[in-house]
Design a protein around this motif. Structure first.
Motif, PDB file in Angstrom:
ATOM      1  N   THR A  74      10.533   0.129  -3.451  1.00 30.72           N
ATOM      2  CA  THR A  74      11.587  -0.979  -3.248  1.00 30.72           C
ATOM      3  C   THR A  74      12.395  -0.696  -2.051  1.00 30.72           C
ATOM      4  OG1 THR A  74      11.229  -2.257  -5.274  1.00 30.72           O
ATOM      5  CG2 THR A  74      13.074  -2.697  -3.947  1.00 30.72           C
ATOM      6  N   VAL A  75      13.076   0.390  -2.109  1.00 34.08           N
ATOM      7  CA  VAL A  75      13.948   0.827  -0.861  1.00 34.08           C
ATOM      8  C   VAL A  75      13.275   0.947   0.342  1.00 34.08           C
ATOM      9  CG1 VAL A  75      15.354   2.806  -0.005  1.00 34.08           C
ATOM     10  CG2 VAL A  75      15.423   1.833  -2.592  1.00 34.08           C
ATOM     11  N   VAL A  76      12.022   1.961   0.311  1.00 31.65           N
ATOM     12  CA  VAL A  76      11.509   2.017   1.631  1.00 31.65           C
ATOM     13  C   VAL A  76      11.007   0.775   2.107  1.00 31.65           C
ATOM     14  CG1 VAL A  76       9.245   2.839   2.482  1.00 31.65           C
ATOM     15  CG2 VAL A  76      10.591   4.477   0.894  1.00 31.65           C
ATOM     16  N   ALA A  97       8.050   6.016 -13.429  1.00 34.00           N
ATOM     17  CA  ALA A  97       7.439   4.715 -13.060  1.00 34.00           C
ATOM     18  C   ALA A  97       8.628   4.020 -12.570  1.00 34.00           C
ATOM     19  CB  ALA A  97       6.598   4.221 -14.152  1.00 34.00           C
ATOM     20  N   PHE A  98       9.683   3.946 -13.168  1.00 40.90           N
ATOM     21  CA  PHE A  98      10.827   2.906 -12.788  1.00 40.90           C
ATOM     22  C   PHE A  98      11.331   3.909 -11.430  1.00 40.90           C
ATOM     23  CE2 PHE A  98      12.165   1.944 -17.132  1.00 40.90           C
ATOM     24  CZ  PHE A  98      11.050   0.887 -17.425  1.00 40.90           C
ATOM     25  N   MET A  99      11.275   5.226 -11.292  1.00 36.41           N
ATOM     26  CA  MET A  99      11.947   5.682 -10.033  1.00 36.41           C
ATOM     27  C   MET A  99      11.084   5.325  -9.011  1.00 36.41           C
ATOM     28  SD  MET A  99      13.641   9.463 -11.266  1.00 36.41           S
ATOM     29  CE  MET A  99      12.175   9.989 -12.162  1.00 36.41           C
ATOM     30  N   GLY A 100       9.709   5.692  -9.381  1.00 37.89           N
ATOM     31  CA  GLY A 100       8.632   5.268  -8.180  1.00 37.89           C
ATOM     32  C   GLY A 100       8.841   3.885  -7.737  1.00 37.89           C
ATOM     33  N   VAL A 126      12.215  -1.595   6.051  1.00 39.89           N
ATOM     34  CA  VAL A 126      11.509  -1.834   7.271  1.00 39.89           C
ATOM     35  C   VAL A 126      11.154  -3.254   7.368  1.00 39.89           C
ATOM     36  CG1 VAL A 126      10.623   0.317   7.308  1.00 39.89           C
ATOM     37  CG2 VAL A 126       9.301  -1.375   5.973  1.00 39.89           C
ATOM     38  N   GLY A 127      11.549  -4.324   6.502  1.00 42.98           N
ATOM     39  CA  GLY A 127      11.240  -5.782   6.548  1.00 42.98           C
ATOM     40  C   GLY A 127      10.272  -6.142   5.479  1.00 42.98           C
ATOM     41  N   GLY A 128      10.016  -5.418   4.340  1.00 38.97           N
ATOM     42  CA  GLY A 128       9.182  -5.763   3.386  1.00 38.97           C
ATOM     43  C   GLY A 128       9.861  -6.220   2.167  1.00 38.97           C
ATOM     44  N   THR A 129       9.237  -7.113   1.265  1.00 43.58           N
ATOM     45  CA  THR A 129       9.857  -7.808  -0.047  1.00 43.58           C
ATOM     46  C   THR A 129      10.054  -6.627  -1.005  1.00 43.58           C
ATOM     47  OG1 THR A 129       7.655  -7.822  -1.090  1.00 43.58           O
ATOM     48  CG2 THR A 129       8.443  -9.589   0.433  1.00 43.58           C
ATOM     49  N   GLY A 130      10.970  -6.625  -1.772  1.00 44.43           N
ATOM     50  CA  GLY A 130      11.066  -5.830  -3.113  1.00 44.43           C
ATOM     51  C   GLY A 130       9.647  -5.949  -3.933  1.00 44.43           C
ATOM     52  N   GLY A 160       0.775  -1.218   0.037  1.00 46.52           N
ATOM     53  CA  GLY A 160       0.027   0.101   0.014  1.00 46.52           C
ATOM     54  C   GLY A 160       0.638   1.265  -0.044  1.00 46.52           C
ATOM     55  N   VAL A 161       1.862   1.218   1.054  1.00 41.97           N
ATOM     56  CA  VAL A 161       2.760   2.612   0.796  1.00 41.97           C
ATOM     57  C   VAL A 161       3.717   2.610  -0.485  1.00 41.97           C
ATOM     58  CG1 VAL A 161       4.778   3.439   1.763  1.00 41.97           C
ATOM     59  CG2 VAL A 161       3.276   2.156   3.617  1.00 41.97           C
ATOM     60  N   GLY A 162       3.863   1.535  -0.983  1.00 41.48           N
ATOM     61  CA  GLY A 162       4.509   1.683  -2.333  1.00 41.48           C
ATOM     62  C   GLY A 162       3.786   2.109  -3.356  1.00 41.48           C
ATOM     63  N   THR A 163       2.558   1.624  -3.399  1.00 41.06           N
ATOM     64  CA  THR A 163       1.687   2.113  -4.302  1.00 41.06           C
ATOM     65  C   THR A 163       1.235   3.597  -4.287  1.00 41.06           C
ATOM     66  OG1 THR A 163       0.600  -0.174  -4.452  1.00 41.06           O
ATOM     67  CG2 THR A 163      -0.776   1.698  -5.530  1.00 41.06           C
ATOM     68  N   LEU A 164       1.225   3.987  -3.042  1.00 35.41           N
ATOM     69  CA  LEU A 164       0.876   5.571  -2.921  1.00 35.41           C
ATOM     70  C   LEU A 164       2.193   6.249  -3.258  1.00 35.41           C
ATOM     71  CD1 LEU A 164      -0.673   6.090   0.753  1.00 35.41           C
ATOM     72  CD2 LEU A 164      -1.675   6.235  -1.510  1.00 35.41           C
TER      73      LEU A 164
END
Length: 440
Positions: free
Chosen positions: A290-292, A282-285, A296-300, A63-67
């Motif tokens: 992925t970095v974020v 889109a690539f940068m987003g 914190v313990g999430g997948t790419g 969800g965070v990544g999509t935002l």
């Protein structure tokens, strides 16, 4: 401030298309967001389980990544970011994970995932500054279409082999995808657009009747829902930066580029909107997300073909839907109760839905070929596509010492390398035509 042109719900009954800059009334947009959460849920949870990550963290960070993706593309590209299966092989190789419980070396994997995200961001920045031409030379439609199709085909074994342990479960899977198919073909309007969600609900009710009512299979168990708290923190983890793991995992960025390029091309073909100008962003987003996530313990994460498949079926491409879906996923990440509700969906029902969704991914790849008029009478196109599909579908794996490159990876790199190698010293179309002409 993002805004969308509101389209009346009657557009659905007429079979109309809802574009990225349009939206349905908010109530219907919210329901569509729920469907996209369900479409991504199975794979987004399965990938971390296979790597020993906490699935609640993966859901939260999807969800965070999509935002993040939404903000970095200016709300112009309809996509959902979920757990990437391209990381599974390299993460297992880097951590030595045995498949039991949480990964004890998760920190090492997270450092590599962050390195991959940084590399992905750099590639995106170059594309944003210089355009997509050089990427498209390496990854033309025959390559991107093959890579997208391979992702669906490679995942096909998961529901068929792992989500139907009994004969009853296999029949239940069949009943599920037939339910989705009936909704897709014989209904109209919003019900048809919600084919995945409605089909899943219908199949779950049938499952309850057959199991809890008639005792034909494993009954639905709601105890997990009752026991789960409404709110709770997932198991966050910190990265460890191991040079060896970073070198092992970072090249996954190339797979993500090919995957994301193919997805955006697929959405471009479906919407009729040229989204190439947003490719770099889109690539940068995706890279920042992925970095974020890795921090914190999430997948790419990656743009999800599952959700593109849903868009293809519903013809609703509104980015507002993904904003809603992202917010729902964040709530799920912090709520074991909501996660338990989703996890209570019977395994074979989720498997039947996955068969539909993974099939839609494969068709999205084929659609890239059709929309771009890929010429399969050209042997270069024919061989690249043929070999790529079998490498990915058969999960062809190459090992380099302790490093293993699985089916999606070998298919992606194989497609790119084959396209480049088979083009070297190749006669031009004009020369080939002259060579074929009769001597007078």
């Amino acid at each position: 401030m993002f805004s969308w042109v509101e389209r009346p719900s009657g557009v659905l009954a007429q079979g109309g298309v809802i574009g990225p800059d349009e939206r349905l009334p908010w109530a219907q947009t919210a329901v569509m967001g729920v469907q996209h959460v369900i479409a991504m849920f199975g794979a987004t949870v399965l990938a971390p389980l296979l790597m020993g990550f906490d699935p609640n963290v993966a859901i939260l960070m999807s969800g965070v990544g999509t935002l993040i993706f939404f903000l970095m593309t200016g709300g112009k590209v309809p996509s959902y970011l979920g757990s990437s299966f391209a990381f599974i092989g390299v993460v297992i190789a880097a951590t030595g994970y045995t498949g039991q419980g949480l990964n004890p070396n998760i920190g090492v994997a997270l450092g590599g995932i962050i390195a991959c995200g940084v590399l992905y961001f750099v590639i995106g920045a170059v594309v944003h500054a210089s355009g997509t031409g050089w990427v498209e030379r390496f990854m033309p439609p025959v390559v991107t279409g093959s890579v997208v199709a391979v992702i669906g085909l490679n995942l096909a074994g998961i529901p068929i082999k792992n989500m139907a342990p009994t004969s009853f479960d296999a029949w239940m899977q069949a009943l599920t995808f037939v339910s989705v198919a009936v909704v897709a073909v014989f209904t109209r309007g919003m019900v048809q657009r919600l084919l995945i969600l409605v089909g899943l609900i219908v199949a779950s009710i049938l499952y309850a009747v057959l199991t809890n009512g008639l005792g034909l299979g494993k009954p639905l168990d709601f105890s997990g829902i009752a026991a789960a708290p409404w709110f709770g923190l997932p198991n966050f983890a910190a990265p460890v930066f191991s040079p060896q793991a970073m070198l092992l995992i970072a090249p996954v960025a190339i797979i993500l580029v090919a995957e994301n390029l193919g997805h955006i091309k697929a959405v471009t073909a479906m919407t009729g909107r040229n989204l190439d100008v947003y490719m770099g962003r889109a690539f940068m987003g995706d890279g920042v997300a992925t970095v974020v996530s890795g921090g914190v313990g999430g997948t790419g994460v990656t743009t999800y073909a599952e959700n593109i498949g849903v868009m293809a079926a519903t013809k609703i491409y509104s980015t507002a839907i993904f904003l809603v879906a992202a917010l729902i996923a964040i709530v799920l990440g912090f709520s074991p109760k909501f996660g338990a509700v989703i996890q209570a969906i019977p395994l074979p029902v989720m498997g039947g839905v996955s068969i539909v969704v993974f099939g839609l991914i494969a068709i999205a790849g084929a659609r890239i070929w059709v929309e771009n008029k890929v010429d399969f009478s050209d042997n270069r196109n024919l061989i690249v596509a043929a070999i790529t599909l079998v490498l990915g579908t058969g999960d062809f794996t190459l090992r380099f010492g302790g490093f293993a490159l699985g089916g999606i990876g070998t298919a992606t790199f194989g497609a790119i390398l084959l396209w480049a190698v088979l083009g070297r010293g190749r006669p031009s179309a004009a020369t080939a035509a002259a060579g074929d002409a009769p001597v007078r």
